[in-house]
Motif scaffolding. Sequence first.
Motif, PDB file in Angstrom:
ATOM      1  N   ARG A 150      10.785  11.271  13.942  1.00  0.00           N
ATOM      2  CA  ARG A 150      11.063  12.634  13.285  1.00  0.00           C
ATOM      3  C   ARG A 150       9.714  13.519  13.337  1.00  0.00           C
ATOM      4  NH1 ARG A 150      12.367  10.184   7.461  1.00  0.00           N
ATOM      5  NH2 ARG A 150      10.222  10.910   6.346  1.00  0.00           N
ATOM      6  N   PHE A 183      13.023  17.141   0.129  1.00  0.00           N
ATOM      7  CA  PHE A 183      11.511  16.684  -0.051  1.00  0.00           C
ATOM      8  C   PHE A 183      10.719  18.001  -0.067  1.00  0.00           C
ATOM      9  CE2 PHE A 183       7.235  15.305  -0.194  1.00  0.00           C
ATOM     10  CZ  PHE A 183       7.140  14.409  -1.260  1.00  0.00           C
ATOM     11  N   GLN A 232       0.662  -1.338  -0.043  1.00  0.00           N
ATOM     12  CA  GLN A 232      -0.055  -0.081   0.147  1.00  0.00           C
ATOM     13  C   GLN A 232       0.726   1.054   0.128  1.00  0.00           C
ATOM     14  OE1 GLN A 232      -3.557   0.290   2.065  1.00  0.00           O
ATOM     15  NE2 GLN A 232      -3.876  -1.962   2.506  1.00  0.00           N
ATOM     16  N   TYR A 242       7.618  19.378   0.647  1.00  0.00           N
ATOM     17  CA  TYR A 242       6.084  18.989   1.480  1.00  0.00           C
ATOM     18  C   TYR A 242       5.071  20.203   1.222  1.00  0.00           C
ATOM     19  CZ  TYR A 242       8.779  15.754   4.453  1.00  0.00           C
ATOM     20  OH  TYR A 242       9.675  14.780   5.030  1.00  0.00           O
ATOM     21  N   SER A 243       3.922  19.896   1.358  1.00  0.00           N
ATOM     22  CA  SER A 243       2.874  20.762   1.429  1.00  0.00           C
ATOM     23  C   SER A 243       3.117  21.788   2.596  1.00  0.00           C
ATOM     24  CB  SER A 243       1.457  20.084   1.338  1.00  0.00           C
ATOM     25  OG  SER A 243       1.464  19.502   2.710  1.00  0.00           O
ATOM     26  N   TYR A 267      -2.582   9.366  11.856  1.00  0.00           N
ATOM     27  CA  TYR A 267      -2.526   9.957  10.440  1.00  0.00           C
ATOM     28  C   TYR A 267      -3.042   8.857   9.689  1.00  0.00           C
ATOM     29  CZ  TYR A 267      -0.024  11.690   6.540  1.00  0.00           C
ATOM     30  OH  TYR A 267       0.190  12.022   5.211  1.00  0.00           O
ATOM     31  N   TYR A 279      -4.017   9.175  -0.237  1.00  0.00           N
ATOM     32  CA  TYR A 279      -4.144   7.736   0.127  1.00  0.00           C
ATOM     33  C   TYR A 279      -5.469   8.062   1.092  1.00  0.00           C
ATOM     34  CZ  TYR A 279      -3.251   3.482   2.908  1.00  0.00           C
ATOM     35  OH  TYR A 279      -3.473   2.316   3.544  1.00  0.00           O
TER      36      TYR A 279
HETATM   37  C1  HEC Z   1      -0.363   8.199  -3.868  1.00  0.00           C
HETATM   38  C2  HEC Z   1       1.060   8.180  -3.149  1.00  0.00           C
HETATM   39  C3  HEC Z   1       1.086   8.088  -1.665  1.00  0.00           C
HETATM   40  C4  HEC Z   1       0.781   6.836  -1.030  1.00  0.00           C
HETATM   41  C5  HEC Z   1      -0.093   5.465  -1.637  1.00  0.00           C
HETATM   42  C6  HEC Z   1       1.201   6.831   0.355  1.00  0.00           C
HETATM   43  N1  HEC Z   1       1.839   8.115   0.499  1.00  0.00           N
HETATM   44 FE1  HEC Z   1       2.459   8.689   2.392  1.00  0.00          FE
HETATM   45  N2  HEC Z   1       3.187  10.671   1.530  1.00  0.00           N
HETATM   46  C7  HEC Z   1       2.753  10.891   0.076  1.00  0.00           C
HETATM   47  C8  HEC Z   1       3.052  12.129  -0.368  1.00  0.00           C
HETATM   48  C9  HEC Z   1       3.033  12.898  -1.509  1.00  0.00           C
HETATM   49  C10 HEC Z   1       3.418  12.833   0.988  1.00  0.00           C
HETATM   50  C11 HEC Z   1       4.004  14.266   1.237  1.00  0.00           C
HETATM   51  C12 HEC Z   1       2.452  14.981   1.774  1.00  0.00           C
HETATM   52  C13 HEC Z   1       2.777  16.401   2.053  1.00  0.00           C
HETATM   53  O1  HEC Z   1       3.600  17.092   1.441  1.00  0.00           O
HETATM   54  O2  HEC Z   1       1.637  17.034   2.174  1.00  0.00           O
HETATM   55  C14 HEC Z   1       3.349  11.753   2.150  1.00  0.00           C
HETATM   56  C15 HEC Z   1       3.652  11.838   3.422  1.00  0.00           C
HETATM   57  C16 HEC Z   1       3.600  10.928   4.375  1.00  0.00           C
HETATM   58  C17 HEC Z   1       4.277  10.585   5.518  1.00  0.00           C
HETATM   59  C18 HEC Z   1       4.636  11.936   6.323  1.00  0.00           C
HETATM   60  C19 HEC Z   1       6.226  11.932   6.321  1.00  0.00           C
HETATM   61  C20 HEC Z   1       7.253  12.963   6.928  1.00  0.00           C
HETATM   62  O3  HEC Z   1       8.246  13.126   6.618  1.00  0.00           O
HETATM   63  O4  HEC Z   1       6.501  13.866   7.410  1.00  0.00           O
HETATM   64  C21 HEC Z   1       3.806   9.754   6.136  1.00  0.00           C
HETATM   65  C22 HEC Z   1       4.463   9.050   7.488  1.00  0.00           C
HETATM   66  C23 HEC Z   1       3.352   8.581   5.197  1.00  0.00           C
HETATM   67  N3  HEC Z   1       3.300   9.263   4.106  1.00  0.00           N
HETATM   68  C24 HEC Z   1       3.185   7.089   5.429  1.00  0.00           C
HETATM   69  C25 HEC Z   1       2.433   6.657   4.286  1.00  0.00           C
HETATM   70  C26 HEC Z   1       2.442   5.266   4.640  1.00  0.00           C
HETATM   71  C27 HEC Z   1       2.480   4.287   6.011  1.00  0.00           C
HETATM   72  C28 HEC Z   1       1.877   4.550   3.453  1.00  0.00           C
HETATM   73  C29 HEC Z   1       0.988   3.294   3.240  1.00  0.00           C
HETATM   74  C30 HEC Z   1       0.012   2.857   4.132  1.00  0.00           C
HETATM   75  C31 HEC Z   1       1.549   5.777   2.465  1.00  0.00           C
HETATM   76  N4  HEC Z   1       2.172   6.980   3.210  1.00  0.00           N
HETATM   77  C32 HEC Z   1       0.976   5.966   1.201  1.00  0.00           C
HETATM   78  C33 HEC Z   1       2.478  10.052  -0.953  1.00  0.00           C
HETATM   79  C34 HEC Z   1       1.647   8.807  -0.822  1.00  0.00           C
END
Ligand code: HEC
Length: 125
Positions: free
Chosen positions: A61, A69, A37, A71-72, A90, A105
């Motif tokens: 962290r 990276f 996923q 980020y938003s 989250y 997601y």
């Molecule tokens: C479609 C793509 C996508 C999928 C699927 C996805 N993510 Fe993400 N994730 C992102 C993006 C893009 C960001 C950055 C969001 C932002 O900048 O607002 C993010 C941010 C995060 C963060 C924050 C990281 C930080 O450095 O602060 C975490 C934790 C995270 N995701 C965990 C997961 C986990 C665990 C899964 C699977 C269950 C998952 N994500 C599935 C695209 C995805």
Amino acid sequence: MIKPNLVLAALMIGGLATQGAHAHGDPVHGNSVFTQQCSVCHSALPNKNKMGPSLFGVIGRKAGSIDNFSYSDAIKNSSLKWTEDVFEAYIAAPNKLIPGVKMYYDGLADAQSREDLAAYLATLH
Ligand code: HEC
């Protein structure tokens, strides 16, 4: 003479009690949830960003804190720290915990899988 079955039963009860006290997730199952996923958008390797930031070392962290990276603002300004509990909240509903987060997601409905995922991510250090 001690009956082997009783010893076994005592060990099992002891084991269950320990499990209850710590309530640990299963990192092996967490790894397979991650592969299915998350890995399309996230790498578990350090400094490797995909569509999402690297999740190496994520537990512990500050949210939105990887240098290379983009980020938003929503996540950068959230002032959250990724403890296992915050992470589990989250991943249940990303947009609910951080309105406006750009992670497309919907959320992971199964609580045990969320805990397993947190346990897996905690091994990435
Ligand atoms: C479609 C793509 C996508 C999928 C699927 C996805 N993510 Fe993400 N994730 C992102 C993006 C893009 C960001 C950055 C969001 C932002 O900048 O607002 C993010 C941010 C995060 C963060 C924050 C990281 C930080 O450095 O602060 C975490 C934790 C995270 N995701 C965990 C997961 C986990 C665990 C899964 C699977 C269950 C998952 N994500 C599935 C695209 C995805």
